[in-house]
Design an enzyme around this catalytic site. Structure first.
Site, PDB file in Angstrom:
ATOM      1  N   HIS A 355       1.168  -1.032   0.093  1.00 48.49           N
ATOM      2  CA  HIS A 355       0.059  -0.299  -0.176  1.00 48.49           C
ATOM      3  C   HIS A 355       0.853   0.950   0.464  1.00 48.49           C
ATOM      4  O   HIS A 355       2.032   1.509   1.412  1.00 48.49           O
ATOM      5  CB  HIS A 355      -0.824   0.051   0.666  1.00 48.49           C
ATOM      6  CG  HIS A 355      -1.841   0.580   1.187  1.00 48.49           C
ATOM      7  ND1 HIS A 355      -3.205   0.861   0.708  1.00 48.49           N
ATOM      8  CD2 HIS A 355      -1.454   2.247   1.564  1.00 48.49           C
ATOM      9  CE1 HIS A 355      -3.474   1.639   0.711  1.00 48.49           C
ATOM     10  NE2 HIS A 355      -2.957   2.964   0.991  1.00 48.49           N
ATOM     11  N   ALA A 356       0.691   2.174  -0.931  1.00 48.88           N
ATOM     12  CA  ALA A 356       1.999   2.908  -1.744  1.00 48.88           C
ATOM     13  C   ALA A 356       1.562   3.907  -0.130  1.00 48.88           C
ATOM     14  O   ALA A 356       0.677   4.476   0.895  1.00 48.88           O
ATOM     15  CB  ALA A 356       0.778   4.084  -2.485  1.00 48.88           C
ATOM     16  N   HIS A 385       0.099  11.833  -5.334  1.00 46.02           N
ATOM     17  CA  HIS A 385      -0.943  11.711  -4.802  1.00 46.02           C
ATOM     18  C   HIS A 385       0.596  11.540  -3.298  1.00 46.02           C
ATOM     19  O   HIS A 385       0.478  12.463  -3.087  1.00 46.02           O
ATOM     20  CB  HIS A 385      -1.974  10.690  -4.173  1.00 46.02           C
ATOM     21  CG  HIS A 385      -2.342  11.083  -2.467  1.00 46.02           C
ATOM     22  ND1 HIS A 385      -3.345  11.089  -2.659  1.00 46.02           N
ATOM     23  CD2 HIS A 385      -1.503   9.996  -1.758  1.00 46.02           C
ATOM     24  CE1 HIS A 385      -3.573  11.102  -0.980  1.00 46.02           C
ATOM     25  NE2 HIS A 385      -2.486  10.457  -0.579  1.00 46.02           N
ATOM     26  N   GLU A 386       1.165  10.386  -3.852  1.00 44.91           N
ATOM     27  CA  GLU A 386       2.353  10.877  -2.402  1.00 44.91           C
ATOM     28  C   GLU A 386       3.491  12.031  -2.455  1.00 44.91           C
ATOM     29  O   GLU A 386       3.875  12.080  -1.217  1.00 44.91           O
ATOM     30  CB  GLU A 386       2.785   9.433  -3.381  1.00 44.91           C
ATOM     31  CG  GLU A 386       1.921   7.972  -2.806  1.00 44.91           C
ATOM     32  CD  GLU A 386       1.567   8.038  -1.327  1.00 44.91           C
ATOM     33  OE1 GLU A 386       1.963   8.277  -0.400  1.00 44.91           O
ATOM     34  OE2 GLU A 386       0.571   7.580  -1.704  1.00 44.91           O
ATOM     35  N   HIS A 389       2.627  14.125  -0.181  1.00 48.06           N
ATOM     36  CA  HIS A 389       2.935  14.335   0.820  1.00 48.06           C
ATOM     37  C   HIS A 389       4.591  14.769   1.263  1.00 48.06           C
ATOM     38  O   HIS A 389       4.928  15.279   2.200  1.00 48.06           O
ATOM     39  CB  HIS A 389       2.747  12.938   1.676  1.00 48.06           C
ATOM     40  CG  HIS A 389       1.232  12.418   1.650  1.00 48.06           C
ATOM     41  ND1 HIS A 389       0.244  12.980   2.590  1.00 48.06           N
ATOM     42  CD2 HIS A 389       0.670  11.174   1.301  1.00 48.06           C
ATOM     43  CE1 HIS A 389      -0.752  12.549   2.548  1.00 48.06           C
ATOM     44  NE2 HIS A 389      -0.263  11.775   1.429  1.00 48.06           N
ATOM     45  N   GLU A 413      -3.804  14.281   2.744  1.00 43.85           N
ATOM     46  CA  GLU A 413      -4.381  14.175   1.686  1.00 43.85           C
ATOM     47  C   GLU A 413      -4.542  14.999   0.462  1.00 43.85           C
ATOM     48  O   GLU A 413      -4.681  13.873  -0.388  1.00 43.85           O
ATOM     49  CB  GLU A 413      -5.560  13.133   1.808  1.00 43.85           C
ATOM     50  CG  GLU A 413      -4.805  12.050   3.418  1.00 43.85           C
ATOM     51  CD  GLU A 413      -4.071  10.854   2.875  1.00 43.85           C
ATOM     52  OE1 GLU A 413      -3.843  11.394   2.022  1.00 43.85           O
ATOM     53  OE2 GLU A 413      -3.317  10.981   4.391  1.00 43.85           O
ATOM     54  N   HIS A 512      -6.661   0.139   5.818  1.00 42.01           N
ATOM     55  CA  HIS A 512      -6.526   1.463   6.687  1.00 42.01           C
ATOM     56  C   HIS A 512      -6.852   1.229   8.223  1.00 42.01           C
ATOM     57  O   HIS A 512      -6.597   1.158   9.332  1.00 42.01           O
ATOM     58  CB  HIS A 512      -7.096   2.872   6.203  1.00 42.01           C
ATOM     59  CG  HIS A 512      -6.907   3.169   4.835  1.00 42.01           C
ATOM     60  ND1 HIS A 512      -6.487   2.532   3.748  1.00 42.01           N
ATOM     61  CD2 HIS A 512      -5.987   4.278   5.056  1.00 42.01           C
ATOM     62  CE1 HIS A 512      -5.923   3.526   2.717  1.00 42.01           C
ATOM     63  NE2 HIS A 512      -5.673   4.393   3.643  1.00 42.01           N
ATOM     64  N   TYR A 522      -9.610  11.484   3.894  1.00 42.40           N
ATOM     65  CA  TYR A 522     -10.100  10.980   2.228  1.00 42.40           C
ATOM     66  C   TYR A 522     -10.960  11.552   2.271  1.00 42.40           C
ATOM     67  O   TYR A 522     -10.654  12.307   1.016  1.00 42.40           O
ATOM     68  CB  TYR A 522      -9.699   9.710   1.768  1.00 42.40           C
ATOM     69  CG  TYR A 522      -8.393   9.181   3.009  1.00 42.40           C
ATOM     70  CD1 TYR A 522      -7.102   9.397   1.926  1.00 42.40           C
ATOM     71  CD2 TYR A 522      -8.477   7.979   3.789  1.00 42.40           C
ATOM     72  CE1 TYR A 522      -5.945   8.619   2.473  1.00 42.40           C
ATOM     73  CE2 TYR A 522      -6.873   7.368   4.626  1.00 42.40           C
ATOM     74  CZ  TYR A 522      -6.046   7.395   3.552  1.00 42.40           C
ATOM     75  OH  TYR A 522      -4.802   7.426   3.448  1.00 42.40           O
TER      76      TYR A 522
HETATM   77  O1  X8Z Z   1      -3.873   5.813   1.493  1.00 40.95           O
HETATM   78  C1  X8Z Z   1      -4.353   5.915  -0.126  1.00 40.95           C
HETATM   79  C2  X8Z Z   1      -3.257   6.407  -0.435  1.00 40.95           C
HETATM   80  C3  X8Z Z   1      -1.460   6.656   0.813  1.00 40.95           C
HETATM   81  S1  X8Z Z   1      -2.005   8.142   1.734  1.00 40.95           S
HETATM   82  C4  X8Z Z   1      -2.688   5.852  -1.374  1.00 40.95           C
HETATM   83  N1  X8Z Z   1      -5.422   6.287   0.358  1.00 40.95           N
HETATM   84  C5  X8Z Z   1      -6.580   6.030   0.189  1.00 40.95           C
HETATM   85  C6  X8Z Z   1      -6.668   4.593   0.312  1.00 40.95           C
HETATM   86  O2  X8Z Z   1      -6.121   3.956  -0.843  1.00 40.95           O
HETATM   87  O3  X8Z Z   1      -7.998   4.123   0.567  1.00 40.95           O
HETATM   88  C7  X8Z Z   1      -5.750   7.617  -1.510  1.00 40.95           C
HETATM   89  C8  X8Z Z   1      -6.970   8.000  -1.481  1.00 40.95           C
HETATM   90  C9  X8Z Z   1      -7.391   6.963  -0.875  1.00 40.95           C
HETATM   91 ZN    ZN Z   2      -2.090   9.796   1.272  1.00 42.18          ZN
END
Ligand code: X8Z
Ligand code: ZN
Length: 627
Positions: A355-356, A385-386, A389, A413, A512, A522
């Site tokens: 997960h990024a 997105h990354e 940050h 975010e 998450h 988000y």
């Molecule tokens: O988790 C993330 C990013 C890292 S902060 C890749 N996002 C959420 C997800 O993947 O569920 C970005 C959008 C929503």
């Molecule tokens: Zn993020």
């Protein structure tokens, strides 16, 4: 994800032998003679020393977590758990020490530091419980990272796939039997085994939050927004009501198109959409299902994935495009250490958390990206997105440690996404990714974009609506899964593709939840990014329709953005918002403005098809009437 103050890996629980140093320093200078109130100077010194200590703790903790996430083994998990325990040990001491300064009249900046410090001191009084929660926390995230979907039905029976492969099935697969099998395999394989541990994890989190005087952990999370926790809940609700009608129009249109593709089995009697048919295993972003929903005659528009592959852009090349955008706004290039130390490609010989995430290792300049990049349009956006940050992190390094955070976590975010909204056809032409002559259909492009951005809103909202209810006891352990589906149905209007039970634990199948990263950020980001984008587009002098604006290469927009980023968390977030947008409230009107032409179009399509937006709720949330 960025590393943040709350239960995200980094500063949730933090670390170190600096605990010892801290006791010495604080003990040495701190203890005023009994009965004598501390002075403002003492308070200042206490904060300065605490910030030094916390920065050192955070750095050690970051290294432990970095190694764990890049090389998941029992040993690295134990090392990371140890680091978080040490941070909790330090927090216990700090929580005691700050009390001395309670009720003091302090200059605003110092008072804000105390307030932020108190919000970051999660711990547990009992050392055994500190050890237990640290082990649970790293274990849950590690298990998600190692998770596999093992098929017990369908054409892939017997195969075990990792998350990247599973996601590809959802992106490109169109066989509803295979999709259902993949959905079930991932949820059964990853979510269900976490159930008992998650229950205990919640108990311990609540206990720690209560020891600090919060009602429960959810209330502690909601206290992070420069307003009372109840006020924050109301704000979130207000924002959702602003955008809900749009979501319902989109939902109705997509539902009609999915029925065209898959027949009646795409929906339940209640009008819910089967959750495995939307191009994403969590049904959180739907753009991979765009080919099934494209406006008649719009064609498929341009296909960024195909272009990237055809131009042989590799993983690093994708990151360079992102960096280049920030450079065009006047930001310095990323340091060489970023390129040397980041993880861009999934290693073949070890388990990693794919997960990024974007890391600020030492609050000084050691910035890193960790991501299993796939060369496609989705990851092109995720890279922006990354990097948002990382550039935010670097911009606030001039601030004192306690202010080295986003104005709120939604801001953090939103930054990279704001940049990515500027990836217009015109921008792609300027950077040589799209040939000059290509025309793109506006409705098609907006629809594809809405299938990500609008579709995400109820998902972004419901995850923490669920967790807040779990944390305040409204959903006790025996209701975890039914509560989850109650909210999935209420907000998203989607249904599980197979009946579920309370033996399942479907929330655990979303990163998450086991990683314990708050998710409302988000939702906020999906509102804020349009507000930020509108402000920067105006700054860049764009007068055309909002969705056609790109502030690429615009130094004035860049300066405006940077000024906000540099504030970090030094001011309440409405001040930061005002600095950039002139507005003091989060506001869904910018999303609506961006997508206005699409809303009209969707409403017309729905009217013509006799599709009434909305759905009803099933009697049993775990078993909607699938056909
Ligand atoms: O988790 C993330 C990013 C890292 S902060 C890749 N996002 C959420 C997800 O993947 O569920 C970005 C959008 C929503
Ligand atoms: Zn993020």
């Amino acid at each position: 994800m960025m590393m943040s103050n709350t239960p995200a890996p980094l500063r949730l629980f933090s670390s170190v032998g600096a605990l010892l140093a801290a006791s010495l320093i604080l003990g040495g200078c701190g203890d005023a003679p009994a009965g004598k109130a501390p002075t403002v100077e003492e308070a200042e010194r206490f904060i300065a020393e605490t910030e030094d200590m916390l920065m050192e703790l955070a750095t050690r903790e970051a290294r432990a977590y970095w190694v764990q996430a890049n090389f998941i083994t029992d040993d690295t998990e134990a090392i990371a758990a140890q680091a978080s325990q040490e941070r909790m040990d330090a927090n216990i001491k700090l929580a005691g020490d700050v009390k001395r300064f309670d009720g003091m009249e302090l200059p605003p900046e110092l008072a804000r530091k105390f307030q932020l410090l108190k919000l970051s001191l999660f711990s547990l009084g009992d050392p055994k419980e500190r050890e237990e929660i640290a082990t649970l926390s790293t274990g849950l995230e590690g298990d998600y990272g190692k998770g596999r979907a093992c098929f017990d039905e369908g054409p892939r029976k017997g195969e075990c796939l990792e998350i990247g492969e599973v996601e590809r099935i959802f992106a490109y697969g169109r066989d509803p039997e295979e999709l259902r099998a993949a959905w079930k395999a991932w949820h059964d394989g990853v979510g269900a085994p976490m159930r008992e541990r998650y229950t205990r994890f919640i108990q311990l989190q609540n206990k720690g939050a209560r020891e600090l005087g919060f009602k429960d952990m959810g209330a502690m999370w909601r206290s992070n927004y420069d307003m009372a926790p109840e006020e924050f809940s109301a704000e979130v609700e207000r924002l959702w009501e602003q955008v809900r009608p749009f979501y319902e129009s989109l939902h109705a249109y997509i539902r009609t198109r999915l029925v065209k593709q898959y027949g009646d089995r795409a929906v339940t009697d209640e009008g819910l959409i089967r959750a495995d048919l939307l191009g994403n295993i969590w049904a959180q972003e739907w753009s991979y299902a765009y080919p099934l929903a494209a406006p008649p005659g719009a064609g498929r528009g341009y296909d960024l994935t195909a272009i990237l592959r055809q131009k042989k852009v590799d993983e690093l090349g994708m990151v360079r495009f992102g960096e280049n955008f920030f450079k065009s706004l006047g930001f310095d290039p990323l340091p060489q250490s970023f390129w040397d130390r980041s993880l861009f490609v999934k290693p073949r010989d070890r388990e990693v958390v794919c997960h990024a995430s974007a890391w600020d290792m030492d609050s000084k300049g050691d910035l890193r990206l960790k991501m299993c990049i796939q060369v496609d349009a989705e990851d092109f956006v995720t890279i922006h997105h990354e990097l948002g940050h990382n550039f935010y992190q670097r911009a606030y390094h001039g601030q004192p440690f306690l202010f080295q955070e986003g104005a709120n976590d939604g801001f953090h975010e939103a930054i990279g996404d704001t940049i990515a909204l500027s990836i217009t056809p015109d921008y792609l032409k300027r950077v040589g990714l799209l040939p000059g002559g290509v025309q793109s259909d506006d409705t098609g492009r907006l629809l594809r974009q809405a299938m990500d951005k609008i579709a995400f809103l109820p998902f972004g909202l419901m995850i923490d609506q669920w967790r807040w209810k779990v944390m305040d006891g409204s959903y006790p352990a025996g209701r975890y899964n039914s509560g989850w589906w109650e909210l999935r149905e209420k907000y998203q209007g989607v249904a599980p593709p197979v009946a579920r039970t309370e033996k399942d634990f479907d929330p655990g199948a979303k990163y998450h939840v086991p990683a314990n990263v708050p998710y409302t950020r988000y939702f906020l980001a999906h509102i804020l990014q349009f507000q930020f984008y509108r402000a920067l587009a105006r700054e860049a002098g764009c007068t055309g329709p909002l969705h056609d604006c790109s502030f690429y290469d615009d130094k004035a927009a860049g300066a405006k953005l940077r000024a906000m980023l540099e504030l970090g968390r030094s001011k309440p977030w409405p001040d930061a918002l005002e600095a950039m947008t002139g507005e003091r409230r989060m506001d869904g009107s910018a999303v609506m403005e961006y997508f206005a032409p699409l809303k009209e179009w969707l409403d017309a399509q729905n009217a013509a098809a006799g599709a009434k937006p909305g759905w009803t709720l099933p009697k049993d949330p775990l078993a909607p009437s699938l056909r």
